[in-house]
Design a protein around this motif. Structure first.
Motif, PDB file in Angstrom:
ATOM      1  N   SER A  51       0.823  -1.204   0.000  1.00  7.45           N
ATOM      2  CA  SER A  51       0.000   0.000   0.000  1.00  7.45           C
ATOM      3  C   SER A  51       0.857   1.254   0.000  1.00  7.45           C
ATOM      4  O   SER A  51       1.581   1.520   0.971  1.00  7.45           O
ATOM      5  CB  SER A  51      -0.891  -0.012   1.248  1.00  7.45           C
ATOM      6  N   GLN A  98      -6.933   8.837   1.472  1.00 10.99           N
ATOM      7  CA  GLN A  98      -6.625   7.414   1.300  1.00 10.99           C
ATOM      8  C   GLN A  98      -7.882   6.593   1.490  1.00 10.99           C
ATOM      9  O   GLN A  98      -8.973   7.153   1.693  1.00 10.99           O
ATOM     10  CB  GLN A  98      -5.462   6.953   2.172  1.00 10.99           C
ATOM     11  N   GLY A  99      -7.741   5.253   1.433  1.00  7.96           N
ATOM     12  CA  GLY A  99      -8.918   4.395   1.415  1.00  7.96           C
ATOM     13  C   GLY A  99      -9.788   4.519   2.649  1.00  7.96           C
ATOM     14  O   GLY A  99     -11.022   4.571   2.558  1.00  7.96           O
ATOM     15  N   ARG A 100      -9.171   4.586   3.821  1.00  7.49           N
ATOM     16  CA  ARG A 100      -9.969   4.586   5.045  1.00  7.49           C
ATOM     17  C   ARG A 100     -10.794   5.858   5.194  1.00  7.49           C
ATOM     18  O   ARG A 100     -11.815   5.868   5.858  1.00  7.49           O
ATOM     19  CB  ARG A 100      -9.082   4.320   6.263  1.00  7.49           C
ATOM     20  N   GLU A 103     -13.835   5.095   3.324  1.00  3.62           N
ATOM     21  CA  GLU A 103     -14.677   4.203   4.152  1.00  3.62           C
ATOM     22  C   GLU A 103     -15.409   5.006   5.214  1.00  3.62           C
ATOM     23  O   GLU A 103     -16.598   4.805   5.464  1.00  3.62           O
ATOM     24  CB  GLU A 103     -13.800   3.165   4.874  1.00  3.62           C
ATOM     25  N   PHE A 123     -11.836  -5.526   5.356  1.00  2.17           N
ATOM     26  CA  PHE A 123     -10.447  -5.226   5.738  1.00  2.17           C
ATOM     27  C   PHE A 123     -10.451  -4.559   7.117  1.00  2.17           C
ATOM     28  O   PHE A 123     -11.476  -4.033   7.549  1.00  2.17           O
ATOM     29  CB  PHE A 123      -9.802  -4.316   4.683  1.00  2.17           C
ATOM     30  N   THR A 125      -9.340  -1.760   8.489  1.00  2.98           N
ATOM     31  CA  THR A 125      -9.760  -0.361   8.651  1.00  2.98           C
ATOM     32  C   THR A 125     -11.251  -0.205   8.330  1.00  2.98           C
ATOM     33  O   THR A 125     -11.941   0.638   8.910  1.00  2.98           O
ATOM     34  CB  THR A 125      -8.955   0.593   7.736  1.00  2.98           C
ATOM     35  N   THR A 126     -11.734  -1.030   7.409  1.00  2.00           N
ATOM     36  CA  THR A 126     -13.162  -0.988   7.054  1.00  2.00           C
ATOM     37  C   THR A 126     -13.981  -1.432   8.261  1.00  2.00           C
ATOM     38  O   THR A 126     -14.966  -0.798   8.652  1.00  2.00           O
ATOM     39  CB  THR A 126     -13.453  -1.933   5.868  1.00  2.00           C
ATOM     40  N   THR A 181     -15.249  -6.921  -0.921  1.00  2.00           N
ATOM     41  CA  THR A 181     -13.862  -6.477  -1.028  1.00  2.00           C
ATOM     42  C   THR A 181     -13.138  -7.310  -2.089  1.00  2.00           C
ATOM     43  O   THR A 181     -13.047  -8.531  -1.966  1.00  2.00           O
ATOM     44  CB  THR A 181     -13.171  -6.615   0.345  1.00  2.00           C
ATOM     45  N   ASN A 185      -8.421  -9.065   0.729  1.00  2.00           N
ATOM     46  CA  ASN A 185      -7.097  -8.916   1.347  1.00  2.00           C
ATOM     47  C   ASN A 185      -6.956  -9.727   2.631  1.00  2.00           C
ATOM     48  O   ASN A 185      -5.956 -10.420   2.834  1.00  2.00           O
ATOM     49  CB  ASN A 185      -6.838  -7.421   1.621  1.00  2.00           C
ATOM     50  N   ASP A 214     -15.297  -2.541  -2.218  1.00  2.00           N
ATOM     51  CA  ASP A 214     -13.993  -2.025  -1.797  1.00  2.00           C
ATOM     52  C   ASP A 214     -13.020  -2.556  -2.843  1.00  2.00           C
ATOM     53  O   ASP A 214     -12.672  -3.733  -2.843  1.00  2.00           O
ATOM     54  CB  ASP A 214     -13.663  -2.554  -0.388  1.00  2.00           C
ATOM     55  N   ALA A 216      -9.819  -1.841  -3.850  1.00  2.00           N
ATOM     56  CA  ALA A 216      -8.387  -1.492  -3.784  1.00  2.00           C
ATOM     57  C   ALA A 216      -7.561  -2.272  -4.817  1.00  2.00           C
ATOM     58  O   ALA A 216      -6.596  -1.754  -5.373  1.00  2.00           O
ATOM     59  CB  ALA A 216      -7.858  -1.750  -2.376  1.00  2.00           C
ATOM     60  N   ARG A 217      -7.979  -3.518  -5.106  1.00  2.00           N
ATOM     61  CA  ARG A 217      -7.176  -4.354  -6.026  1.00  2.00           C
ATOM     62  C   ARG A 217      -8.049  -4.889  -7.159  1.00  2.00           C
ATOM     63  O   ARG A 217      -7.998  -6.068  -7.502  1.00  2.00           O
ATOM     64  CB  ARG A 217      -6.498  -5.480  -5.227  1.00  2.00           C
ATOM     65  N   SER A 254      -8.791   2.396  -1.912  1.00  2.00           N
ATOM     66  CA  SER A 254      -7.483   2.893  -1.533  1.00  2.00           C
ATOM     67  C   SER A 254      -6.664   2.898  -2.809  1.00  2.00           C
ATOM     68  O   SER A 254      -6.325   1.839  -3.347  1.00  2.00           O
ATOM     69  CB  SER A 254      -6.834   1.977  -0.497  1.00  2.00           C
ATOM     70  N   LYS A 256      -3.737   3.558  -3.186  1.00  2.00           N
ATOM     71  CA  LYS A 256      -2.345   3.233  -2.896  1.00  2.00           C
ATOM     72  C   LYS A 256      -2.005   1.819  -3.374  1.00  2.00           C
ATOM     73  O   LYS A 256      -0.896   1.361  -3.205  1.00  2.00           O
ATOM     74  CB  LYS A 256      -2.101   3.355  -1.391  1.00  2.00           C
ATOM     75  N   LYS A 257      -3.014   1.142  -3.927  1.00  2.00           N
ATOM     76  CA  LYS A 257      -2.781  -0.209  -4.454  1.00  2.00           C
ATOM     77  C   LYS A 257      -2.873  -0.158  -5.976  1.00  2.00           C
ATOM     78  O   LYS A 257      -1.929   0.228  -6.630  1.00  2.00           O
ATOM     79  CB  LYS A 257      -3.803  -1.193  -3.866  1.00  2.00           C
TER      80      LYS A 257
HETATM   81  C1  PLP Z   1      -8.957  -4.014   0.937  1.00  2.00           C
HETATM   82  C2  PLP Z   1      -8.526  -2.745   1.599  1.00  2.00           C
HETATM   83  N1  PLP Z   1      -9.435  -1.814   1.909  1.00  2.00           N
HETATM   84  C3  PLP Z   1      -9.083  -0.656   2.487  1.00  2.00           C
HETATM   85  C4  PLP Z   1      -7.777  -0.380   2.828  1.00  2.00           C
HETATM   86  C5  PLP Z   1      -7.442   0.915   3.527  1.00  2.00           C
HETATM   87  O1  PLP Z   1      -6.807   1.797   2.660  1.00  2.00           O
HETATM   88  P1  PLP Z   1      -5.777   2.915   3.169  1.00  2.00           P
HETATM   89  O2  PLP Z   1      -4.613   2.224   3.752  1.00  2.00           O
HETATM   90  O3  PLP Z   1      -5.448   3.670   1.901  1.00  2.00           O
HETATM   91  O4  PLP Z   1      -6.489   3.781   4.134  1.00  2.00           O
HETATM   92  C6  PLP Z   1      -6.799  -1.318   2.521  1.00  2.00           C
HETATM   93  C7  PLP Z   1      -5.381  -1.024   2.885  1.00  2.00           C
HETATM   94  O5  PLP Z   1      -4.543  -1.840   3.019  1.00  2.00           O
HETATM   95  C8  PLP Z   1      -7.179  -2.531   1.900  1.00  2.00           C
HETATM   96  O6  PLP Z   1      -6.282  -3.491   1.594  1.00  2.00           O
END
Ligand code: PLP
Length: 457
Positions: A51, A98-100, A103, A123, A125-126, A181, A185, A214, A216-217, A254, A256-257
């Protein structure tokens, strides 16, 4: 040719620092035996996360120079919006830092105390954001997801029978949305099939409940769908991604992925009223809706990253290079989760450290040993992250999987870095009984893995 090579060459390099074992022993003790508390400069190969750790392309860096830093209505926002909309297809595109943050904004707009948010597996943070809204985050993974050795191709799927039962029992009043998701992850970077997502969508629609992704990937998921799901082999990753988003009411990401970003996130959705609520809260906490806590240069880099991520040559290399690590670890006898994930290989902490009990954190102890012995930093996704004491009895419950995730940053490490990792892990496995267990010294109540400290038992 059978050999799959990196679809890029390297233009800029960054040195990594070699350390001695005795020095690392001192450093990890000073960090309270928590790899998150180490200085990154003291790490040789950093597999803590994929990330925000990607190498940006020359095009992305050129985009950085073009960033428009205007407070409102910046050119970079419109470029970002059109790049997200081209793939996601939703009307409203709202950047977040960022992702959180995405969320949190989604939960703030839609979740009320006492509600339940079901999904394939949230995940961490979710989960924390759902719980901070006073709701329950309910994981409903398929049974195959708990079997480390099962070759089931879509272990990221949601258990449809359990989802149906949950939706029927609690209904629209108690369930603000379903969250899928992709890839999953917390369950080994495993993909979700479109068949499963479509069925989840139909169930949610039957109960008039929205469905969010979600994502991210999402690009890695698209590649797995192309490889494994009947009927998708001839489709491009772009077409597959478009179909994914068409099955939902919106998405949080997010970036960042799978946007090659070092920072950034987005919330994208169709509904005008929800978008309005999200934007109001965004202004309060993140920034004006055309930058959402990001610099114009970040928006440029993310827009270009999204254009690059669905490239077939990249995705073929990405998934093959992760599988390379998994295959070689398996050949060396190291117990890893199968099939191999998209962004990471997950080592079974309990089987690797069979001499340690759950209370001694087998996965976490392995991650500490990996640093001391190899200088490699990895992340436990198991007993420390998800284990918790019962508030009344104090008895601990443990997650069904205690994994150590070797997350592979995008376009950063070469095959010889991975060969070093495999060789080191094989040696460590041969003397695994020397790995010492740990116990908490300090454990914060929320997301304990980030800041907790430990001591050897
Ligand atoms: C599937 C998933 N959702 C949400 C997040 C949270 O994103 P962020 O780290 O950008 O806040 C991550 C981060 O690793 C993640 O893997």
């Amino acid at each position: 040719m059978k050999t799959i090579i990196e679809p890029f060459r390297i233009k800029v390099v960054e040195p990594i620092r070699f350390t001695e074992r005795a020095e690392r022993e001192r450093l990890i003790a000073a960090a309270g035996y928590n790899p998150f508390r180490l200085h990154a400069d003291d790490v040789l190969i950093d597999l803590l996360t994929d990330s925000g750790t990607a190498a940006m392309s020359a095009r992305q860096w050129a985009g950085v120079m073009e960033g428009d830093e205007s407070y409102a209505g910046a050119r970079s926002f419109f470029r970002f919006e059109s790049s997200v909309r081209r793939i996601f297809g939703y009307k409203h595109v709202i950047p977040t830092h960022q992702g959180r943050a995405a969320e949190r904004l989604l939960c703030n707009a839609l979740v009320r105390p006492g509600q339940i948010v079901p999904g394939n597996t949230h995940f961490d943070t979710t989960r924390a954001n759902i719980e901070a809204s006073g709701a329950v985050a309910l994981d409903l993974p398929v049974a195959e997801a708990s079997d480390l050795d099962s070759d089931f191709p879509f272990k990221g799927n949601v258990d449809l029978a359990a989802l149906e039962e949950t939706l029927a029992r609690h209904g629209r009043e108690k369930i603000p949305f379903v969250l899928m998701t992709v890839t999953n992850n917390s369950r080994g970077g495993q993909p979700v099939s479109h068949e499963n997502l479509r069925a989840a969508r139909q169930l949610a629609e039957r109960f008039s409940i929205p469905l969010f992704i979600d994502c991210a990937r999402f690009a890695e998921n698209a590649w797995f769908v192309k490889q494994r799901e009947p009927g998708y082999a001839e489709k491009s990753p772009f077409e597959i991604a478009r179909e994914l988003f068409s099955l939902a009411d919106g998405a949080v990401m997010s970036m960042k992925k799978d946007a090659f970003g070092n920072i950034g996130g987005v919330i994208a959705l169709e509904d005008d009223a929800w978008a309005e609520k999200v934007r109001t809260n965004l202004i309060l906490t993140e920034g004006f809706p055309t930058y959402g806590g990001l610099a114009g240069r970040d928006l440029e880099a993310l827009a270009i990253g999204l254009e690059e991520i669905l490239d077939e040559d990249y995705l073929r290399y990405r998934i093959a290079s992760t599988a390379y690590v998994g295959r070689h670890l398996t050949e060396a006898g190291v117990p890893v989760l199968k099939p191999y994930g998209g962004h990471a290989i997950y080592v079974d902490g309990r089987r690797f450290c069979a001499h340690l009990r759950d209370e001694q954190f087998p996965g976490w102890s392995l991650s500490v040993a990996m640093y001391t012995e190899l200088g490699v930093r990895a992340c436990e996704i198991g007993n420390v992250m998800f284990g918790h004491p019962d508030p009344d009895t104090g008895v601990w419950s443990w997650p069904d999987l205690d994994l150590v995730r070797l997350a592979i940053p995008r376009r950063v490490y070469t095959q010889s870095h991975m060969d070093y990792l495999v060789e080191g892990m094989a040696e460590l496995y041969a003397r695994r009984e020397t790995i010492r267990g740990l116990r908490f010294r300090e454990r914060p109540a929320v997301l304990p893995h980030f800041t907790a400290t430990f001591e050897p038992v």
